[in-house]
Motif scaffolding. Structure first.
Motif, PDB file in Angstrom:
ATOM      1  N   ALA A  74       0.849  -1.189   0.000  1.00 27.81           N
ATOM      2  CA  ALA A  74       0.000   0.000   0.000  1.00 27.81           C
ATOM      3  C   ALA A  74       0.883   1.237   0.000  1.00 27.81           C
ATOM      4  O   ALA A  74       2.098   1.161   0.258  1.00 27.81           O
ATOM      5  N   SER A  75       0.270   2.380  -0.268  1.00 26.48           N
ATOM      6  CA  SER A  75       0.902   3.672  -0.039  1.00 26.48           C
ATOM      7  C   SER A  75       0.385   4.207   1.288  1.00 26.48           C
ATOM      8  O   SER A  75      -0.808   4.095   1.586  1.00 26.48           O
ATOM      9  N   VAL A  76       1.275   4.790   2.099  1.00 24.26           N
ATOM     10  CA  VAL A  76       0.879   5.292   3.415  1.00 24.26           C
ATOM     11  C   VAL A  76       1.417   6.697   3.625  1.00 24.26           C
ATOM     12  O   VAL A  76       2.467   7.067   3.094  1.00 24.26           O
ATOM     13  N   LEU A  77       0.672   7.455   4.399  1.00 22.98           N
ATOM     14  CA  LEU A  77       1.113   8.778   4.858  1.00 22.98           C
ATOM     15  C   LEU A  77       0.805   8.860   6.341  1.00 22.98           C
ATOM     16  O   LEU A  77      -0.345   8.694   6.757  1.00 22.98           O
ATOM     17  N   MET A  78       1.841   9.114   7.155  1.00 19.87           N
ATOM     18  CA  MET A  78       1.657   9.240   8.593  1.00 19.87           C
ATOM     19  C   MET A  78       2.745  10.149   9.159  1.00 19.87           C
ATOM     20  O   MET A  78       3.768  10.391   8.508  1.00 19.87           O
ATOM     21  N   THR A  79       2.496  10.649  10.359  1.00 19.89           N
ATOM     22  CA  THR A  79       3.465  11.495  11.046  1.00 19.89           C
ATOM     23  C   THR A  79       3.968  10.767  12.287  1.00 19.89           C
ATOM     24  O   THR A  79       3.459   9.711  12.661  1.00 19.89           O
ATOM     25  N   ARG A  80       4.952  11.352  12.969  1.00 24.46           N
ATOM     26  CA  ARG A  80       5.447  10.742  14.192  1.00 24.46           C
ATOM     27  C   ARG A  80       4.344  10.649  15.245  1.00 24.46           C
ATOM     28  O   ARG A  80       4.320   9.706  16.048  1.00 24.46           O
ATOM     29  N   ALA A  81       3.401  11.599  15.243  1.00 24.38           N
ATOM     30  CA  ALA A  81       2.287  11.552  16.187  1.00 24.38           C
ATOM     31  C   ALA A  81       1.342  10.388  15.920  1.00 24.38           C
ATOM     32  O   ALA A  81       0.548  10.026  16.797  1.00 24.38           O
ATOM     33  N   ASP A  82       1.400   9.795  14.735  1.00 22.29           N
ATOM     34  CA  ASP A  82       0.534   8.665  14.389  1.00 22.29           C
ATOM     35  C   ASP A  82       1.123   7.318  14.800  1.00 22.29           C
ATOM     36  O   ASP A  82       0.449   6.301  14.694  1.00 22.29           O
ATOM     37  N   THR A  83       2.371   7.287  15.242  1.00 22.65           N
ATOM     38  CA  THR A  83       3.022   6.015  15.530  1.00 22.65           C
ATOM     39  C   THR A  83       2.511   5.424  16.841  1.00 22.65           C
ATOM     40  O   THR A  83       1.967   6.115  17.700  1.00 22.65           O
ATOM     41  N   ALA A  84       2.717   4.108  16.982  1.00 26.09           N
ATOM     42  CA  ALA A  84       2.285   3.382  18.173  1.00 26.09           C
ATOM     43  C   ALA A  84       3.021   2.054  18.198  1.00 26.09           C
ATOM     44  O   ALA A  84       3.630   1.651  17.198  1.00 26.09           O
ATOM     45  N   PRO A  85       2.986   1.328  19.333  1.00 24.07           N
ATOM     46  CA  PRO A  85       3.616   0.004  19.358  1.00 24.07           C
ATOM     47  C   PRO A  85       3.099  -0.921  18.265  1.00 24.07           C
ATOM     48  O   PRO A  85       3.843  -1.761  17.753  1.00 24.07           O
ATOM     49  N   GLY A  86       1.825  -0.787  17.895  1.00 22.13           N
ATOM     50  CA  GLY A  86       1.268  -1.585  16.810  1.00 22.13           C
ATOM     51  C   GLY A  86       0.442  -0.719  15.883  1.00 22.13           C
ATOM     52  O   GLY A  86      -0.405   0.048  16.329  1.00 22.13           O
ATOM     53  N   ALA A  87       0.694  -0.796  14.587  1.00 24.26           N
ATOM     54  CA  ALA A  87      -0.070  -0.035  13.584  1.00 24.26           C
ATOM     55  C   ALA A  87      -0.130  -0.878  12.315  1.00 24.26           C
ATOM     56  O   ALA A  87       0.805  -0.878  11.518  1.00 24.26           O
ATOM     57  N   ASN A  88      -1.222  -1.601  12.133  1.00 29.04           N
ATOM     58  CA  ASN A  88      -1.348  -2.533  11.015  1.00 29.04           C
ATOM     59  C   ASN A  88      -1.917  -1.829   9.788  1.00 29.04           C
ATOM     60  O   ASN A  88      -2.965  -1.202   9.862  1.00 29.04           O
ATOM     61  N   VAL A  89      -1.237  -1.982   8.660  1.00 32.18           N
ATOM     62  CA  VAL A  89      -1.706  -1.399   7.405  1.00 32.18           C
ATOM     63  C   VAL A  89      -2.620  -2.400   6.683  1.00 32.18           C
ATOM     64  O   VAL A  89      -3.768  -2.090   6.371  1.00 32.18           O
TER      65      VAL A  89
END
Length: 284
Positions: A158-173
């Motif tokens: 996939a193509s993704v767009l996220m920032t550092r504020a969107d990160t977490a221990p788990g983030a499934n695409v």
């Protein structure tokens, strides 16, 4: 600066519309494009199981220039195959319902919204929430059998767009199945505060993870792909490729639906926060 997603190549051509199934012969031109994906043969990572280290990248420039020597095992597994590709572009999506096989699954009043992207529309998932009772929303396909590859090669991303504020221990695409309780799984995720993407395969007994040593949590679009071919797992991030060995006997088959943005809409669902576009799965 936001960049437009490049073409994913002849193996995963991106048509418009929410989901398109395309079939094409993987012959000379397809193998030439695959050579660019595989790059030069690099040292594989350490043995499977536990928490595998970050894989060794190909030499600089290898992803851009087709090498004279390719990975024969991965290439041989694709030679003569007839790929079938499903692509979700979200360009005709409606706010609360996604047709052609996808539906929203949500809790806590959350919803997946569809917002402008460089190529049309992208899925916007709920923002990061730091408490237990967070609003959660994912997209789920209604045919669990449609994406079972068994022992065949599979490519997904996939193509993704996220920032550092969107990160977490788990983030499934994107994922199908679970890694525990004897099941099988393939998954693309962006885990941890550093925002490093990874490809995951599991067979219920062991988990095989390939982590790219780059961040994608920088507010720009990035283009991610995982390829399982024979005894190899490869990951491509914006044209750079890493690899590791996996058991050729690992079968990817389960009764779980394909899910985008998390593993469910319950607590601890590894919710993705940010935008996702042009999700694809290719079976060979």
């Amino acid at each position: 600066m936001t960049s437009s997603p490049p073409s994913l190549g002849p193996l995963t051509r991106l048509p418009r519309g929410l989901a398109t199934v395309a079939r094409a012969r993987a012959a000379g031109a397809g193998l030439a494009a695959l050579a660019g994906l595989l790059g030069l043969v690099a040292a594989a990572t350490a043995a499977c199981g536990g928490s595998p280290p970050v894989a060794t990248p190909d030499p600089p420039g290898a992803a851009a220039t087709p090498p004279e020597t390719t990975d024969g095992r991965a290439e041989a597994a694709l030679a003569g195959a007839t790929p079938s590709t499903v692509v979700f572009t979200f360009d005709r999506a409606r706010p609360l319902a996604v047709d052609r096989g996808l539906r929203q699954v949500a809790s806590g009043g959350a919803q997946v919204r569809f917002v402008p992207s460089p190529t049309g529309l992208a899925a916007q998932f709920p923002p990061r929430c730091r408490v237990r009772k967070c609003p959660r929303a994912i997209l789920e396909h209604n045919n669990p059998a449609a994406f079972n590859s068994g022992l065949r090669p599979i490519r997904f991303g996939a193509s993704v767009l996220m920032t550092r504020a969107d990160t977490a221990p788990g983030a499934n695409v994107v994922q199908k199945g679970y890694s525990t309780n004897g099941g099988s799984q393939f998954k693309l995720q962006v885990d941890g505060g550093a925002g490093r993407p990874s490809c995951v395969l599991a067979n219920g007994r062991a988990i095989y993870r390939l982590v790219a040593p780059v961040t994608v949590a920088d507010g720009r679009w990035h283009h991610l792909a995982c390829l399982r071919s024979g005894g190899q797992l490869l990951m491509t991030v914006d044209g750079s490729t890493w690899r590791r060995p996996i058991p050729a006997s690992l079968a990817l088959r389960n009764n779980q639906p394909l899910r985008i943005g998390g593993k469910n809409a319950l607590a601890g669902n590894d919710q993705f926060a940010g935008r996702v576009d042009n999700v694809f799965v290719t079976l060979y």
